[in-house]
Motif scaffolding. Structure first.
Motif, PDB file in Angstrom:
ATOM      1  N   PHE A 227      17.818   5.768  -1.187  1.00  0.00           N
ATOM      2  CA  PHE A 227      17.269   6.214   0.095  1.00  0.00           C
ATOM      3  C   PHE A 227      15.767   6.489   0.025  1.00  0.00           C
ATOM      4  CE2 PHE A 227      21.616   7.929  -0.393  1.00  0.00           C
ATOM      5  CZ  PHE A 227      22.252   7.171   0.577  1.00  0.00           C
ATOM      6  N   VAL A 228      15.270   6.828  -1.147  1.00  0.00           N
ATOM      7  CA  VAL A 228      13.872   7.246  -1.315  1.00  0.00           C
ATOM      8  C   VAL A 228      13.139   6.228  -2.183  1.00  0.00           C
ATOM      9  CG1 VAL A 228      12.327   9.081  -2.079  1.00  0.00           C
ATOM     10  CG2 VAL A 228      14.581   9.657  -1.139  1.00  0.00           C
ATOM     11  N   GLU A 229      12.173   5.541  -1.593  1.00  0.00           N
ATOM     12  CA  GLU A 229      11.439   4.500  -2.314  1.00  0.00           C
ATOM     13  C   GLU A 229      10.265   5.039  -3.112  1.00  0.00           C
ATOM     14  OE1 GLU A 229      12.226   0.822   0.844  1.00  0.00           O
ATOM     15  OE2 GLU A 229      10.182   1.455   0.389  1.00  0.00           O
ATOM     16  N   ALA A 230       9.634   6.092  -2.615  1.00  0.00           N
ATOM     17  CA  ALA A 230       8.424   6.613  -3.259  1.00  0.00           C
ATOM     18  C   ALA A 230       8.266   8.083  -2.925  1.00  0.00           C
ATOM     19  CB  ALA A 230       7.198   5.831  -2.800  1.00  0.00           C
ATOM     20  N   ASN A 231       7.454   8.764  -3.718  1.00  0.00           N
ATOM     21  CA  ASN A 231       7.181  10.182  -3.521  1.00  0.00           C
ATOM     22  C   ASN A 231       5.720  10.385  -3.171  1.00  0.00           C
ATOM     23  OD1 ASN A 231       9.135  10.799  -6.497  1.00  0.00           O
ATOM     24  ND2 ASN A 231       9.872  10.482  -4.426  1.00  0.00           N
ATOM     25  N   VAL A 232       5.452  11.308  -2.273  1.00  0.00           N
ATOM     26  CA  VAL A 232       4.069  11.648  -1.931  1.00  0.00           C
ATOM     27  C   VAL A 232       3.371  12.175  -3.186  1.00  0.00           C
ATOM     28  CG1 VAL A 232       2.584  13.194  -0.598  1.00  0.00           C
ATOM     29  CG2 VAL A 232       4.617  12.177   0.471  1.00  0.00           C
ATOM     30  N   GLY A 233       2.206  11.636  -3.485  1.00  0.00           N
ATOM     31  CA  GLY A 233       1.416  12.073  -4.630  1.00  0.00           C
ATOM     32  C   GLY A 233       1.393  11.078  -5.769  1.00  0.00           C
ATOM     33  N   PHE A 234       2.461  10.318  -5.935  1.00  0.00           N
ATOM     34  CA  PHE A 234       2.549   9.362  -7.049  1.00  0.00           C
ATOM     35  C   PHE A 234       1.491   8.280  -6.933  1.00  0.00           C
ATOM     36  CE2 PHE A 234       4.460   5.496  -8.968  1.00  0.00           C
ATOM     37  CZ  PHE A 234       4.617   5.950 -10.272  1.00  0.00           C
ATOM     38  N   ASP A 235       1.291   7.762  -5.742  1.00  0.00           N
ATOM     39  CA  ASP A 235       0.295   6.714  -5.521  1.00  0.00           C
ATOM     40  C   ASP A 235      -1.095   7.192  -5.932  1.00  0.00           C
ATOM     41  OD1 ASP A 235      -0.184   4.015  -3.782  1.00  0.00           O
ATOM     42  OD2 ASP A 235      -1.815   5.435  -3.381  1.00  0.00           O
ATOM     43  N   THR A 236      -1.455   8.393  -5.485  1.00  0.00           N
ATOM     44  CA  THR A 236      -2.781   8.948  -5.796  1.00  0.00           C
ATOM     45  C   THR A 236      -2.969   9.167  -7.282  1.00  0.00           C
ATOM     46  OG1 THR A 236      -2.848  10.091  -3.662  1.00  0.00           O
ATOM     47  CG2 THR A 236      -4.352  10.868  -5.370  1.00  0.00           C
ATOM     48  N   VAL A 237      -2.015   9.845  -7.891  1.00  0.00           N
ATOM     49  CA  VAL A 237      -2.134  10.199  -9.310  1.00  0.00           C
ATOM     50  C   VAL A 237      -2.267   8.943 -10.171  1.00  0.00           C
ATOM     51  CG1 VAL A 237      -0.825  11.123 -11.259  1.00  0.00           C
ATOM     52  CG2 VAL A 237      -1.025  12.444  -9.165  1.00  0.00           C
ATOM     53  N   CYS A 238      -1.480   7.928  -9.870  1.00  0.00           N
ATOM     54  CA  CYS A 238      -1.539   6.704 -10.674  1.00  0.00           C
ATOM     55  C   CYS A 238      -2.864   5.970 -10.489  1.00  0.00           C
ATOM     56  CB  CYS A 238      -0.368   5.791 -10.318  1.00  0.00           C
ATOM     57  SG  CYS A 238       1.231   6.421 -10.879  1.00  0.00           S
ATOM     58  N   LYS A 239      -3.388   5.971  -9.264  1.00  0.00           N
ATOM     59  CA  LYS A 239      -4.659   5.293  -9.019  1.00  0.00           C
ATOM     60  C   LYS A 239      -5.822   6.026  -9.682  1.00  0.00           C
ATOM     61  CE  LYS A 239      -3.287   2.943  -4.762  1.00  0.00           C
ATOM     62  NZ  LYS A 239      -3.282   2.966  -3.280  1.00  0.00           N
ATOM     63  N   VAL A 240      -5.806   7.355  -9.592  1.00  0.00           N
ATOM     64  CA  VAL A 240      -6.882   8.140 -10.220  1.00  0.00           C
ATOM     65  C   VAL A 240      -6.820   8.005 -11.739  1.00  0.00           C
ATOM     66  CG1 VAL A 240      -7.768  10.470 -10.608  1.00  0.00           C
ATOM     67  CG2 VAL A 240      -7.073   9.771  -8.309  1.00  0.00           C
ATOM     68  N   LEU A 507     -10.580   5.590  -5.736  1.00  0.00           N
ATOM     69  CA  LEU A 507      -9.801   5.503  -4.503  1.00  0.00           C
ATOM     70  C   LEU A 507     -10.652   4.935  -3.375  1.00  0.00           C
ATOM     71  CD1 LEU A 507      -7.919   8.939  -4.457  1.00  0.00           C
ATOM     72  CD2 LEU A 507      -6.921   6.685  -4.886  1.00  0.00           C
ATOM     73  N   GLN A 508     -10.067   4.033  -2.613  1.00  0.00           N
ATOM     74  CA  GLN A 508     -10.761   3.415  -1.487  1.00  0.00           C
ATOM     75  C   GLN A 508     -10.109   3.857  -0.175  1.00  0.00           C
ATOM     76  OE1 GLN A 508     -13.582   1.310  -1.994  1.00  0.00           O
ATOM     77  NE2 GLN A 508     -13.296   2.214  -4.020  1.00  0.00           N
ATOM     78  N   TYR A 509     -10.922   4.126   0.828  1.00  0.00           N
ATOM     79  CA  TYR A 509     -10.404   4.548   2.129  1.00  0.00           C
ATOM     80  C   TYR A 509     -10.715   3.546   3.238  1.00  0.00           C
ATOM     81  CZ  TYR A 509      -9.690   8.914  -0.315  1.00  0.00           C
ATOM     82  OH  TYR A 509      -9.268   9.857  -1.217  1.00  0.00           O
ATOM     83  N   ASP A 510     -11.464   2.514   2.894  1.00  0.00           N
ATOM     84  CA  ASP A 510     -11.787   1.475   3.858  1.00  0.00           C
ATOM     85  C   ASP A 510     -12.124   0.211   3.078  1.00  0.00           C
ATOM     86  OD1 ASP A 510     -12.163   0.309   6.293  1.00  0.00           O
ATOM     87  OD2 ASP A 510     -14.168   1.127   6.644  1.00  0.00           O
ATOM     88  N   GLY A 511     -11.893  -0.938   3.690  1.00  0.00           N
ATOM     89  CA  GLY A 511     -12.211  -2.184   3.028  1.00  0.00           C
ATOM     90  C   GLY A 511     -11.194  -2.568   1.972  1.00  0.00           C
ATOM     91  N   PRO A 512     -11.594  -3.461   1.022  1.00  0.00           N
ATOM     92  CA  PRO A 512     -10.672  -3.951  -0.002  1.00  0.00           C
ATOM     93  C   PRO A 512     -10.077  -2.801  -0.827  1.00  0.00           C
ATOM     94  CG  PRO A 512     -12.702  -5.233   0.000  1.00  0.00           C
ATOM     95  CD  PRO A 512     -12.935  -4.066   0.903  1.00  0.00           C
ATOM     96  N   GLY A 513      -8.793  -2.818  -0.996  1.00  0.00           N
ATOM     97  CA  GLY A 513      -8.131  -1.810  -1.820  1.00  0.00           C
ATOM     98  C   GLY A 513      -7.619  -0.609  -1.064  1.00  0.00           C
ATOM     99  N   ALA A 514      -8.082  -0.387   0.169  1.00  0.00           N
ATOM    100  CA  ALA A 514      -7.682   0.806   0.915  1.00  0.00           C
ATOM    101  C   ALA A 514      -6.184   0.805   1.216  1.00  0.00           C
ATOM    102  CB  ALA A 514      -8.482   0.925   2.207  1.00  0.00           C
ATOM    103  N   GLU A 515      -5.622  -0.365   1.471  1.00  0.00           N
ATOM    104  CA  GLU A 515      -4.215  -0.468   1.847  1.00  0.00           C
ATOM    105  C   GLU A 515      -3.315  -0.813   0.656  1.00  0.00           C
ATOM    106  OE1 GLU A 515      -3.106   0.381   4.706  1.00  0.00           O
ATOM    107  OE2 GLU A 515      -4.989   0.507   5.838  1.00  0.00           O
ATOM    108  N   SER A 516      -3.856  -0.757  -0.541  1.00  0.00           N
ATOM    109  CA  SER A 516      -3.069  -1.162  -1.708  1.00  0.00           C
ATOM    110  C   SER A 516      -1.926  -0.192  -1.969  1.00  0.00           C
ATOM    111  CB  SER A 516      -3.967  -1.241  -2.953  1.00  0.00           C
ATOM    112  OG  SER A 516      -4.426   0.048  -3.321  1.00  0.00           O
ATOM    113  N   ARG A 517      -0.865  -0.707  -2.541  1.00  0.00           N
ATOM    114  CA  ARG A 517       0.293   0.081  -2.942  1.00  0.00           C
ATOM    115  C   ARG A 517       0.385   0.066  -4.463  1.00  0.00           C
ATOM    116  NH1 ARG A 517      -0.226   0.552   2.030  1.00  0.00           N
ATOM    117  NH2 ARG A 517       1.463   0.280   3.557  1.00  0.00           N
ATOM    118  N   THR A 518       1.208   0.932  -5.009  1.00  0.00           N
ATOM    119  CA  THR A 518       1.429   0.890  -6.451  1.00  0.00           C
ATOM    120  C   THR A 518       2.080  -0.442  -6.813  1.00  0.00           C
ATOM    121  OG1 THR A 518       3.582   1.978  -6.232  1.00  0.00           O
ATOM    122  CG2 THR A 518       1.674   3.385  -6.694  1.00  0.00           C
ATOM    123  N   VAL A 519       1.819  -0.900  -8.020  1.00  0.00           N
ATOM    124  CA  VAL A 519       2.382  -2.174  -8.482  1.00  0.00           C
ATOM    125  C   VAL A 519       3.904  -2.107  -8.470  1.00  0.00           C
ATOM    126  CG1 VAL A 519       2.514  -3.788 -10.417  1.00  0.00           C
ATOM    127  CG2 VAL A 519       0.345  -2.638  -9.893  1.00  0.00           C
TER     128      VAL A 519
END
Length: 580
Positions: A227-240, A507-519
């Motif tokens: 039921f749960v595909e992802a958790n809030v925070g995981f995307d950020t932590v992995c990118k940073v 981290l990007q908030y606009d342009g290339p990479g802003a809409e990226s998801r974790t691999v």
């Protein structure tokens, strides 16, 4: 308990720009009408635990899935909710702070006010302790102004977080009754949502009118299931973390004389280490799940790293980057026994357990590898340069980061879903979004009973926090037969020998990479809720064709096909089958 919760922040130029960003909503959450379709009753993922879970949760087990529908959906039996009386809701941060948590509060507040401007949102100050003590802050637009799209949990704070003992549960219920709450939103990971499920059951038994809703927020990324595909925070932590690791990779390649040993967060599961490897391409990663599966000792790991160092030296490469999850230490058999005794001793003294984040596994392995390489050098089996290691622990640098655009959007949407769950009168549910790898307009929003995510087993942790036989939401470990791990294995040799380092940048908030998801999110074949709906469409089509009056040939064909399907599903759902 601090007195400065919710005070206006002094924002940088970037923070100010982020505070003005407002996430969009999927079509199913837009407008003031709540449209909900209920599916079939849920069951336990592991049939062997179904009876124990149903006995522990007689009021909240077996509830149906809920799907929130867009205005154009035509579902005859959907529940349409247009009446939205003013309600009072409480929200509490549980577990470690995770980037994006503030947007859950913002989204919830926004939804409450959109549907009835007289509704009230109270934030409990200092986590579960604030809940027990009834310490609250009323959430307003002014309070939220400098916390929108910002990191940390400092809007409300958190504490040692559990709501488990009879005394704690009773204190939570007393607070909800005293404050006349219609809903209690618990923001956290597997432990917090397990507590939310037990709290919902207790409230239901006691006829407490407060509905309990869980939100999947944890940087470890281990609250994953059908039921749960992802958790809030995981995307950020992995990118940073991936950017920091990539910087080290570039430095190692430039200096050509250091091996960086980098320990990452992830206690029960190695999702962060795996994702960062796929993003930054370091030379080597050791996952706790691999160590457990192969029963590797500390000396096995040392030899494995030393052999890799020697193989690279034969190609005149005396640098590299090795990633380790913080939970690796308790995956090692001989260390696990020692930790188990330490945990047992600490539990006799208090509720504390050994903090894995304080155990410097990276330094231990670096010292052992250095000693072995020196030994090989003296014996003449290694003829390269002296081995030099530099160690890092990326533990707290990322969890207070500004959240990624994905986490901002995801958390805000989950906050809105929490209101929809309460409007539908649901208790003991978790807010869910599926189809996350696609654009936000295609996200599917719904709710699943937390009891449907539970199992009754002991996953072998040394922490002693789980009692055998107690239904809990268990952490999802890295699947060594899964598609994400397979991608790692396919590239392991190339990563080790060819220095194909990759830097995703900040981290990007606009342009290339802003809409990226974790691999890992892009690789995994998920959208369980979408497939459930797709299956129901097919079943409805079958019912429309196979009904009294249809031909014998159609009826025979349907029976034959259904019999074959049932044979396959019976085998797959057997407890002895490896897919369960």
């Amino acid at each position: 308990m601090g007195s400065d919760y919710g005070i206006p922040r002094d924002l940088s130029t970037l923070q100010k720009a982020r505070s003005f960003y407002k996430p969009l909503l999927p079509p199913c959450l837009q407008g003031t009408t709540v449209r909900v379709e209920f599916g079939d009753a849920t069951t336990a993922a592991d049939p062997s635990g179904a009876q124990a879970i149903s006995q522990s949760f007689p009021h909240t087990y077996g509830q149906p899935l809920a799907h929130f529908l867009k205005p154009t959906s035509i579902v005859p039996d959907a529940q349409i909710i247009n009446d939205h009386p003013a309600i009072k809701v409480g929200v509490v941060f549980c577990g470690r702070q995770s980037p994006g948590g503030h947007n859950v509060v913002w989204g919830l507040h926004e939804a409450l006010k959109i549907h009835n401007s007289s509704s009230t949102l109270l934030g409990f100050l200092g986590g579960s302790e604030g809940l027990f003590a009834q310490k609250t802050l009323e959430i307003t637009d002014d309070v939220l102004a400098t916390y929108k799209n910002q990191g940390g949990y400092d809007l409300l704070g958190r504490s040692r977080d559990q709501i488990r003992t009879s005394e704690q549960v009773n204190a939570a219920m007393a607070a909800c009754n005293a404050l006349k709450l219609d809903g209690l939103i618990i923001v956290g990971g597997v432990t917090s949502n397990t507590d939310a499920a037990h709290l919902a059951e207790t409230f239901s038994q006691a006829k407490c009118s407060t509905k309990v809703v869980g939100v999947p927020v944890t940087l470890n990324g281990d609250l994953k299931n059908q039921f749960v595909e992802a958790n809030v925070g995981f995307d950020t932590v992995c990118k940073v973390d991936s950017q920091l690791i990539s910087n080290l990779c570039t430095d190692a390649l430039s200096a050509e004389k250091y091996y960086y040993f980098v320990r990452l967060m992830g206690q029960k599961a190695s999702h962060v280490a795996l994702e960062c490897t796929l993003q930054s391409h370091p030379n080597m990663v050791i996952l706790g799940e691999e160590v457990v599966a192969s029963k590797l000792t500390i000396f096995d790991l040392t030899k494995q790293i030393c052999d890799a160092v020697q193989a690279r030296a034969e190609k005149e490469k005396y640098h590299g980057v090795v990633l380790l999850p913080e939970g690796l230490i308790e995956s090692i058999p001989e260390v696990y026994g020692l930790l188990k005794e330490i945990h047992r001793f600490l539990r006799q003294e208090s509720d504390d357990s050994a903090q894995l984040s304080q155990i410097e596994t990276e330094k231990l392995l670096a010292v052992l590898v250095e000693a072995e390489m020196s030994k090989r050098l003296k014996e003449g089996t290694y003829k390269g340069k002296k081995f030099t290691a530099i160690c890092h622990f990326l533990g707290y640098q990322a969890r207070g980061s500004l959240p990624s655009k994905f986490d901002c959007d995801y958390a805000y949407v989950l906050g809105h879903i929490c209101y929809h769950i309460l409007a539908a009168g649901l208790n003991g549910y978790m807010a869910t979004v599926t189809n996350l790898k696609n654009s936000l307009s295609k996200w599917r929003c719904g709710a699943a009973p937390i009891t449907a995510m539970m199992a009754v087993k002991d996953y072998g942790s040394a922490s002693g926090s789980i009692t055998i036989g107690r239904p809990v939401v268990h952490p999802a470990i890295v699947d060594l037969r899964g598609r994400v791990y397979e991608v790692l294995r396919q590239n392991a040799t190339k990563f080790l020998m060819d220095d194909v380092y990759r830097n995703p940048g900040p981290l990007q908030y606009d342009g290339p990479g802003a809409e990226s998801r974790t691999v890992s999110l892009c690789i995994e074949d998920l959208d369980y809720m979408g497939r459930i709906k797709e299956l129901n469409v097919y079943l409805d089509k079958v019912r429309s064709i196979v009904k009294p009056g249809c031909s014998q040939d159609i009826l025979k064909a349907a029976l034959s096909a259904m019999s074959s399907v049932m044979d396959i599903l019976s085998v797959m759902s057997s407890p002895s089958n490896g897919n369960i």
